[in-house]
Design a protein around this motif. Structure first.
Motif, PDB file in Angstrom:
ATOM      1  N   MET B   1      52.539  -3.122  22.496  1.00  0.00           N
ATOM      2  CA  MET B   1      53.041  -4.212  22.721  1.00  0.00           C
ATOM      3  C   MET B   1      52.373  -4.397  23.988  1.00  0.00           C
ATOM      4  SD  MET B   1      53.518  -7.661  21.995  1.00  0.00           S
ATOM      5  CE  MET B   1      54.565  -8.346  22.606  1.00  0.00           C
ATOM      6  N   ASN B   3      51.289  -3.750  27.223  1.00  0.00           N
ATOM      7  CA  ASN B   3      49.962  -3.618  27.734  1.00  0.00           C
ATOM      8  C   ASN B   3      50.578  -5.232  27.474  1.00  0.00           C
ATOM      9  OD1 ASN B   3      48.193  -3.930  29.086  1.00  0.00           O
ATOM     10  ND2 ASN B   3      46.443  -3.081  27.471  1.00  0.00           N
ATOM     11  N   LEU B   4      50.434  -5.745  26.613  1.00  0.00           N
ATOM     12  CA  LEU B   4      50.697  -7.410  26.513  1.00  0.00           C
ATOM     13  C   LEU B   4      51.446  -7.980  27.085  1.00  0.00           C
ATOM     14  CD1 LEU B   4      50.024  -8.806  22.641  1.00  0.00           C
ATOM     15  CD2 LEU B   4      49.120  -9.620  24.604  1.00  0.00           C
ATOM     16  N   HIS B   5      53.008  -7.506  26.929  1.00  0.00           N
ATOM     17  CA  HIS B   5      53.419  -7.844  28.365  1.00  0.00           C
ATOM     18  C   HIS B   5      53.445  -7.980  29.490  1.00  0.00           C
ATOM     19  CE1 HIS B   5      57.457  -7.437  24.694  1.00  0.00           C
ATOM     20  NE2 HIS B   5      57.290  -8.802  25.402  1.00  0.00           N
ATOM     21  N   VAL B   7      49.965  -7.875  30.311  1.00  0.00           N
ATOM     22  CA  VAL B   7      49.302  -9.020  31.155  1.00  0.00           C
ATOM     23  C   VAL B   7      49.962 -10.275  31.191  1.00  0.00           C
ATOM     24  CG1 VAL B   7      47.476 -10.466  30.191  1.00  0.00           C
ATOM     25  CG2 VAL B   7      46.973  -8.163  29.616  1.00  0.00           C
ATOM     26  N   ALA B   8      50.819 -10.688  30.330  1.00  0.00           N
ATOM     27  CA  ALA B   8      51.762 -11.773  30.181  1.00  0.00           C
ATOM     28  C   ALA B   8      52.877 -12.177  31.496  1.00  0.00           C
ATOM     29  CB  ALA B   8      52.690 -11.809  28.799  1.00  0.00           C
ATOM     30  N   HIS B   9      53.054 -10.968  31.810  1.00  0.00           N
ATOM     31  CA  HIS B   9      53.604 -11.382  33.102  1.00  0.00           C
ATOM     32  C   HIS B   9      52.576 -11.331  34.446  1.00  0.00           C
ATOM     33  CE1 HIS B   9      58.425 -10.073  32.468  1.00  0.00           C
ATOM     34  NE2 HIS B   9      57.684  -9.449  31.701  1.00  0.00           N
ATOM     35  N   GLU B  10      51.920 -10.630  34.423  1.00  0.00           N
ATOM     36  CA  GLU B  10      50.592 -10.987  35.599  1.00  0.00           C
ATOM     37  C   GLU B  10      50.646 -12.030  35.386  1.00  0.00           C
ATOM     38  OE1 GLU B  10      47.470  -8.507  34.978  1.00  0.00           O
ATOM     39  OE2 GLU B  10      46.137  -9.489  36.635  1.00  0.00           O
ATOM     40  N   LEU B  11      50.407 -13.039  34.643  1.00  0.00           N
ATOM     41  CA  LEU B  11      49.517 -14.198  34.049  1.00  0.00           C
ATOM     42  C   LEU B  11      50.841 -15.256  35.026  1.00  0.00           C
ATOM     43  CD1 LEU B  11      47.184 -16.544  33.529  1.00  0.00           C
ATOM     44  CD2 LEU B  11      48.666 -16.541  30.603  1.00  0.00           C
ATOM     45  N   GLU B  12      51.748 -14.475  34.565  1.00  0.00           N
ATOM     46  CA  GLU B  12      53.331 -15.822  35.081  1.00  0.00           C
ATOM     47  C   GLU B  12      53.241 -15.322  36.716  1.00  0.00           C
ATOM     48  OE1 GLU B  12      57.107 -14.063  35.499  1.00  0.00           O
ATOM     49  OE2 GLU B  12      56.673 -15.573  36.882  1.00  0.00           O
ATOM     50  N   ASN B  14      50.407 -15.005  38.370  1.00  0.00           N
ATOM     51  CA  ASN B  14      49.362 -16.082  39.022  1.00  0.00           C
ATOM     52  C   ASN B  14      50.041 -17.305  38.878  1.00  0.00           C
ATOM     53  OD1 ASN B  14      46.302 -15.377  38.875  1.00  0.00           O
ATOM     54  ND2 ASN B  14      47.954 -13.087  38.227  1.00  0.00           N
ATOM     55  N   LEU B  15      50.660 -17.980  37.986  1.00  0.00           N
ATOM     56  CA  LEU B  15      50.784 -19.160  37.886  1.00  0.00           C
ATOM     57  C   LEU B  15      51.337 -20.375  37.918  1.00  0.00           C
ATOM     58  CD1 LEU B  15      50.678 -21.342  35.319  1.00  0.00           C
ATOM     59  CD2 LEU B  15      52.698 -21.516  34.880  1.00  0.00           C
ATOM     60  N   ARG B  16      52.655 -18.964  38.682  1.00  0.00           N
ATOM     61  CA  ARG B  16      53.681 -18.697  40.288  1.00  0.00           C
ATOM     62  C   ARG B  16      52.647 -18.777  40.921  1.00  0.00           C
ATOM     63  NH1 ARG B  16      59.001 -17.933  39.488  1.00  0.00           N
ATOM     64  NH2 ARG B  16      58.995 -17.053  38.273  1.00  0.00           N
TER      65      ARG B  16
END
Ligand SMILES: [Ca+2]
Ligand SMILES: [Ca+2]
Lengths: 113, 113
Positions: B1, B3-5, B7-12, B14-16
């Protein structure tokens, strides 16, 4: 949006390679490969979908239907392959809920201001 | 998990930083900074939440309540700051729906087998 899409696709790739997704896939294939389990699982899914549709349309659900749904759940819980699949579904759901909480944090923060 | 976390934080992140989120934030701050608009928006949100709760609990919604909700929507649509906010909310929702479709693709594929 270009960058956002790239990162989203990276996340999809990571999710696909995750232990949780691979475990779910294996459990699903095991159910699909066993005729009796597949039939039971298809019947269970169909019953669930029918009830959900009725609920969403605000239709009444009879005691008979509730009882039928309860029995279907009881039956699948006794099937080892299906209960393993449901356990793996729960694991992946937890992962996806985690991800969802992380990426929607900026929105939550904004509306809490 | 792990790595998944990540990437999820990276996406957050980017979204921000996205145009869509920044636009929504600006529009929200503009509503909050204007007393009359803020009051109207708070009232609108409260009415929406009340109706949603009633719907979820399967309670009946009276004609009076429907009419009140309709008027509240009409009112906020005439407020320039709030209609801009609602437009920006729709833009960000589209982005989030896109992301959601991308990351849940492995699941969709699995159950389509
Ligand atoms: Ca297969
Ligand atoms: Ca503020």
């Amino acid at each position: 949006m270009a960058n956002l899409h790239d990162v989203a696709h990276e996340l999809e790739k990571n999710l696909r390679e995750s232990e949780e997704y691979q475990g779910l896939k294996e459990a699903y294939e095991a159910v699909m490969a066993d005729d009796a389990s597949k039939k039971m699982f298809d019947n269970f899914r169909e019953t669930q979908i029918q009830l959900q549709q009725k609920q969403m349309q605000g239709e009444d659900i009879s005691e008979e239907e509730v009882e039928k749904a309860r029995k279907t759940v009881e039956l699948v819980q006794q099937n080892e392959k299906i209960s393993k699949l449901m356990e793996k579904e729960q694991h992946l759901n937890n992962v996806i809920n985690d991800i969802s909480r992380i990426i929607t944090k900026p929105l939550e923060e904004l509306y809490a201001e």
